[in-house]
Design an enzyme around this catalytic site. Structure first.
Site, PDB file in Angstrom:
ATOM      1  N   THR A   1       0.848  -1.185   0.000  1.00 27.60           N
ATOM      2  CA  THR A   1       0.000   0.000   0.000  1.00 27.60           C
ATOM      3  C   THR A   1       0.887   1.240   0.000  1.00 27.60           C
ATOM      4  O   THR A   1       2.051   1.185   0.384  1.00 27.60           O
ATOM      5  CB  THR A   1      -0.906   0.046   1.249  1.00 27.60           C
TER       6      THR A   1
ATOM      7  N   CYS B   1       2.823  13.498  -4.519  1.00 29.08           N
ATOM      8  CA  CYS B   1       3.652  12.291  -4.701  1.00 29.08           C
ATOM      9  C   CYS B   1       2.966  11.318  -5.656  1.00 29.08           C
ATOM     10  O   CYS B   1       1.768  11.382  -5.862  1.00 29.08           O
ATOM     11  CB  CYS B   1       3.871  11.581  -3.371  1.00 29.08           C
TER      12      CYS B   1
ATOM     13  N   HIS C   1       7.252   5.173  -3.682  1.00 29.78           N
ATOM     14  CA  HIS C   1       6.479   6.360  -3.309  1.00 29.78           C
ATOM     15  C   HIS C   1       7.352   7.570  -3.636  1.00 29.78           C
ATOM     16  O   HIS C   1       8.156   8.020  -2.817  1.00 29.78           O
ATOM     17  CB  HIS C   1       6.139   6.293  -1.819  1.00 29.78           C
TER      18      HIS C   1
END
Length: 168
Positions: A32, A39, A56
């Site tokens: 996740t 971002c 990320h």
């Protein structure tokens, strides 16, 4: 239908491993990434091996910094690709999906639009590495969170801050 017990819900493979800002991970488990504003979550998925990776990405360009490759678009994509190949993936089986890149403040334009610059930089890095982009939910002005499951054909569920939920 299989019910999860309280004990099962604590197992990371069922809840997913969260990939925080600037981090990246590769594996066959659920991943996740929450709180994506400007971002971008970059997902590289191996269609044959049911494994993949998530980065990320926070900023478009590393300016040659090497400390956190997952933080920058220009270093995250080749790092994820390299880790997947090191785990036995073949480049021709890898596809990309991306989510995020919002402009959280409407007054930010041009160079201050980090979300827009992140989208552009990630797409450029994917093109440079010849990785096809097969799905995206980018731009706009809402935050997102994603859940990627390599074992479900690379399915990505995106939950948007406006209450909508989509699959890519």
């Amino acid at each position: 239908m299989v019910e999860n017990t309280m004990e099962d819900s604590k197992k990371p493979e069922l809840k997913g491993i969260n990939i925080g800002i600037g981090e990246l991970k590769v594996g066959g488990f659920v991943m996740t990434s929450i709180g994506l504003g400007s971002c971008i979550a970059v997902v590289l998925h191996d269609k044959k091996k049911a494994v993949g990776g998530v980065a990320h990405v926070m900023l478009p360009n590393s300016n040659d910094k090497k400390d956190r490759p997952g933080k920058y678009a220009d270093t995250a994509v080749p790092e994820l690709l390299g880790e997947l190949i090191a785990e036995g993936s073949n480049k021709r089986d890898i596809i990309a999906k991306i989510a995020g890149g919002s402009s959280m403040f409407r007054q930010f334009k041009g160079n201050l639009d980090i979300g827009g610059r992140n989208i552009e930089a990630v797409k450029e890095a994917l093109n440079l590495n010849r990785i096809p982009l097969e799905g995206e939910d980018t731009g706009g002005n809402v935050g997102r969170s994603i859940m990627y499951d390599p074992g479900q054909n690379g399915a990505i569920v995106i939950r948007r801050a406006d209450g909508t939920c989509i699959n890519i």
